[in-house]
Design an enzyme around this catalytic site. Structure first.
Site, PDB file in Angstrom:
ATOM      1  N   TYR A 133      38.138  50.511  47.455  1.00  0.00           N
ATOM      2  CA  TYR A 133      37.157  51.018  46.507  1.00  0.00           C
ATOM      3  C   TYR A 133      35.827  50.273  46.590  1.00  0.00           C
ATOM      4  O   TYR A 133      35.792  49.057  46.815  1.00  0.00           O
ATOM      5  CB  TYR A 133      37.706  50.906  45.082  1.00  0.00           C
ATOM      6  CG  TYR A 133      38.820  51.869  44.781  1.00  0.00           C
ATOM      7  CD1 TYR A 133      38.629  53.240  44.915  1.00  0.00           C
ATOM      8  CD2 TYR A 133      40.065  51.418  44.363  1.00  0.00           C
ATOM      9  CE1 TYR A 133      39.651  54.138  44.633  1.00  0.00           C
ATOM     10  CE2 TYR A 133      41.094  52.300  44.082  1.00  0.00           C
ATOM     11  CZ  TYR A 133      40.881  53.658  44.219  1.00  0.00           C
ATOM     12  OH  TYR A 133      41.891  54.542  43.963  1.00  0.00           O
TER      13      TYR A 133
ATOM     14  N   LYS B 181      57.859  30.453  24.738  1.00  0.00           N
ATOM     15  CA  LYS B 181      57.006  31.548  24.263  1.00  0.00           C
ATOM     16  C   LYS B 181      56.601  32.434  25.437  1.00  0.00           C
ATOM     17  O   LYS B 181      56.734  32.057  26.602  1.00  0.00           O
ATOM     18  CB  LYS B 181      55.765  30.990  23.571  1.00  0.00           C
ATOM     19  CG  LYS B 181      54.802  30.252  24.484  1.00  0.00           C
ATOM     20  CD  LYS B 181      53.611  29.712  23.710  1.00  0.00           C
ATOM     21  CE  LYS B 181      52.636  28.998  24.642  1.00  0.00           C
ATOM     22  NZ  LYS B 181      51.462  28.480  23.918  1.00  0.00           N
TER      23      LYS B 181
END
Length: 372
Positions: A261, A37
């Site tokens: 930042y 999956k």
């Protein structure tokens, strides 16, 4: 060298090694469903399925039709089991792929049956029950209409009920033992209402199957362990993925400069900062900024900024000779050092799979070169 600034390397030999190790740990006679999956946990269904075919795997667990389509295209002729409740249109689209569906109650069973009608197919289904307490998509036998739901599913001639399933909510041995005992009793009750024939019973994940033998029942679903990422005590498993980039630039800054930042990091000494062209848009989550480490020239180096969308900064001041073009490993091994799943989990506060399943689907992916 990759033309992309960052990429994922998949070690298919490690997948084969892990499959052998799991089989040894389980012992002979334990049927195994190899879970691919999320595009084989980001490792690539196209890369992993041929390995599984070569090693005699006869059952695959998927969530998407595309995973099943890739497996069939690779020559997989065994059975494919979907490990979640599917939408009706997904079931219709899966008709030619011969997927056994996961059924989450009487209402969902009718959706699956109607999709089968639309394609002239009688879907084989595994009915999910909430014996383990995950409370996600299984019928809870303590609700008033549980018996009626199970009886209705079993009576619907448009469906072929072949299994009863569940899933464990915790990687804790005692929790798994408790859930396995409940599943044993409840799956017998459910099975008697669903069919007059014996049904396949399964609930074991990698951790459960490899830690609590009584959880194995008729089938075990092995996902994370195939890729070398499980907390089960299985010796010798090898992580099958590396996340790799290269240093694009190195710039020197004096003490006292803030970095990146929000000025979350301030240099306490002069530093050489390497710009690596990978950021949160590539699945390297912002939570890793200022907390994670990477490998450069076989040495650990800290990620010091808060991450940009497509760039992060690594302090390579202590890495002798670090240069533009050097390989940067953000997950996996370089020389004798390794960034592990546990490293990522400590830095991010998330399970590692939350990260690497994204990397393998967002970034270019290739098979790792064979060792000399």
């Amino acid at each position: 060298m990759s033309a992309s600034p960052a990429w994922v390397e998949v070690d298919t030999a490690a997948v084969a090694h892990n499959l052998r190790a799991v089989r040894v740990a389980l012992g002979p006679g334990t049927p195994l469903c190899a879970v691919v999956k999320a595009d084989a946990y980001g490792h690539g269904t196209d890369l992993v399925v041929p390995v599984l075919i070569a090693h005699g795997v006869t059952c695959l667990g998927v969530t998407s039709n595309e995973e099943a389509r890739t497996a069939r295209g690779a020559g997989f002729h065994g059975r494919i089991l979907r490990l979640r409740a599917a939408l009706g249109e997904e079931v219709e689209d899966a008709a030619v792929l011969d997927i056994q569906e996961w059924v989450a109650g009487a209402d969902h069973a009718r959706v699956v049956a109607e999709a089968g009608d639309a394609t002239g197919r009688r879907p084989r289904v595994h009915v999910s029950i909430n014996a383990t307490g995950i409370s996600r998509d299984g019928i809870d036998l303590d609700v008033p209409d549980a018996a009626a739901q199970l009886t209705a599913i079993g009576a619907d001639r448009r469906l072929s009920v072949v299994g009863v399933a569940s899933h464990f909510p915790r990687e804790d041995a005692e929790d798994v033992r408790t859930g396995a005992r409940a599943f044993d009793a409840q799956s017998r009750l459910a099975g008697a209402l669903l069919s007059t024939r014996p049904l396949e019973r399964h609930c074991a994940t990698s951790y459960a199957a490899l830690t609590v033998p009584e959880s194995r029942f008729d089938l075990v679903r092995i996902g994370a362990a195939l890729y070398g990422d499980t907390s089960a005590a299985v010796p010798g498993l090898r992580p099958a993925m590396r996340l790799v980039s290269r240093i694009a630039a190195i710039t020197s800054y004096p003490a006292g400069r803030s970095v990146g930042y929000d000025r979350t990091h301030v240099l306490d000494a002069p530093a050489h900062l390497a710009a690596v062209p990978l950021g949160y848009a590539d699945g390297y989550q912002r939570a890793l900024g200022g907390r994670a480490e990477v490998l450069v020239r076989g040495r650990r180096a800290p990620v010091v900024d808060r991450l940009a969308m497509n760039t992060l900064l690594v302090d390579v001041s202590a890495v002798g000779g670090a240069a533009i073009g050097d390989e940067v490993v953000l997950y996996g091994a370089q020389d004798a050092e390794r960034i592990t799943a546990a490293d990522l989990e400590r830095a991010s506060g998330e399970i590692a799979a939350n990260l690497y399943t994204s990397w393998g689907r967002l970034l270019p992916r290739r098979a790792a070169p064979s060792p000399d």
